[in-house]
Every structure is written in C-alpha cells, then in structure tokens.
Motif scaffolding. Structure first.
Motif, mmCIF file in Angstrom:
data_model
loop_
_atom_site.group_PDB
_atom_site.id
_atom_site.type_symbol
_atom_site.label_atom_id
_atom_site.label_comp_id
_atom_site.label_asym_id
_atom_site.label_seq_id
_atom_site.Cartn_x
_atom_site.Cartn_y
_atom_site.Cartn_z
ATOM 1 N N GLY A 14 0.826 -1.199 0.000
ATOM 2 C CA GLY A 14 0.000 0.000 0.000
ATOM 3 C C GLY A 14 0.855 1.240 0.000
ATOM 4 O O GLY A 14 1.650 1.450 0.901
ATOM 5 N N GLY A 15 0.719 2.041 -1.033
ATOM 6 C CA GLY A 15 1.417 3.315 -1.089
ATOM 7 C C GLY A 15 0.426 4.453 -0.968
ATOM 8 O O GLY A 15 -0.782 4.265 -1.137
ATOM 9 N N ASP A 16 0.935 5.627 -0.658
ATOM 10 C CA ASP A 16 0.068 6.804 -0.575
ATOM 11 C C ASP A 16 -0.528 7.100 -1.945
ATOM 12 O O ASP A 16 0.125 6.948 -2.975
ATOM 13 N N TYR A 23 -3.606 14.300 -0.869
ATOM 14 C CA TYR A 23 -3.536 12.965 -0.267
ATOM 15 C C TYR A 23 -4.944 12.443 -0.012
ATOM 16 O O TYR A 23 -5.775 13.127 0.562
ATOM 17 N N THR A 26 -4.230 5.396 1.648
ATOM 18 C CA THR A 26 -3.200 4.405 1.360
ATOM 19 C C THR A 26 -3.857 3.069 1.049
ATOM 20 O O THR A 26 -4.849 2.700 1.674
ATOM 21 N N LYS A 27 -3.303 2.360 0.086
ATOM 22 C CA LYS A 27 -3.694 1.006 -0.335
ATOM 23 C C LYS A 27 -5.008 0.990 -1.089
ATOM 24 O O LYS A 27 -5.000 1.056 -2.292
#
Length: 72
Positions: A14-16, A23, A26-27
C-alpha cells in the motif's frame, strides 16, 4: 454537479495515493468525486518502484476502478 466514484487498489503493498496532488489515503480507497478528469499519483514505498501518474475520468453514477501494481 453530478458525482461518481473513484476506487483504487494498490498491490502488493500500500502506497500513498494522491488525487490532483491531494492525499486521499493508502492502499485501497473509494472516494466520491465530481465528474471530470483527475490526475492520480502514487507515493514511494521502500523496495518498490512507484507506478507512473495516470489520468482518470470520473463519470456521474459510475465507479472508475483502478488496480495498480508496485514493482520491485
């Protein structure tokens, strides 16, 4: 204005996730957005190469589903 959904899944890690440089999580994310074009970018994860930025169109009443793979 009419709204639709953007659902993004990242694997195997999971990345931002950023939508138009904001933003969003995540994921796995599922967000409601106004119809239109968006730029999605992905944060770095140690040991993996982040996916390239992509353009996504959100249409009213629909889900734009994207599955992204981080590569070693």
């Amino acid at each position: 204005m009419a709204k639709g959904y953007l659902h993004i899944i990242t694997a195997p890690v999971g990345g931002d996730i950023f939508v138009n440089n904001e933003y969003r999580g995540t994921k796995d994310i599922n967000i409601e957005l106004e119809q239109g074009a968006y730029t999605v970018t992905f944060g770095n994860v140690a040991g993996y190469v982040a996916p390239a930025p992509m353009s996504i169109t959100v249409n009213p009443g629909y889900v734009a589903l994207v599955t992204i793979e981080y590569r070693k």
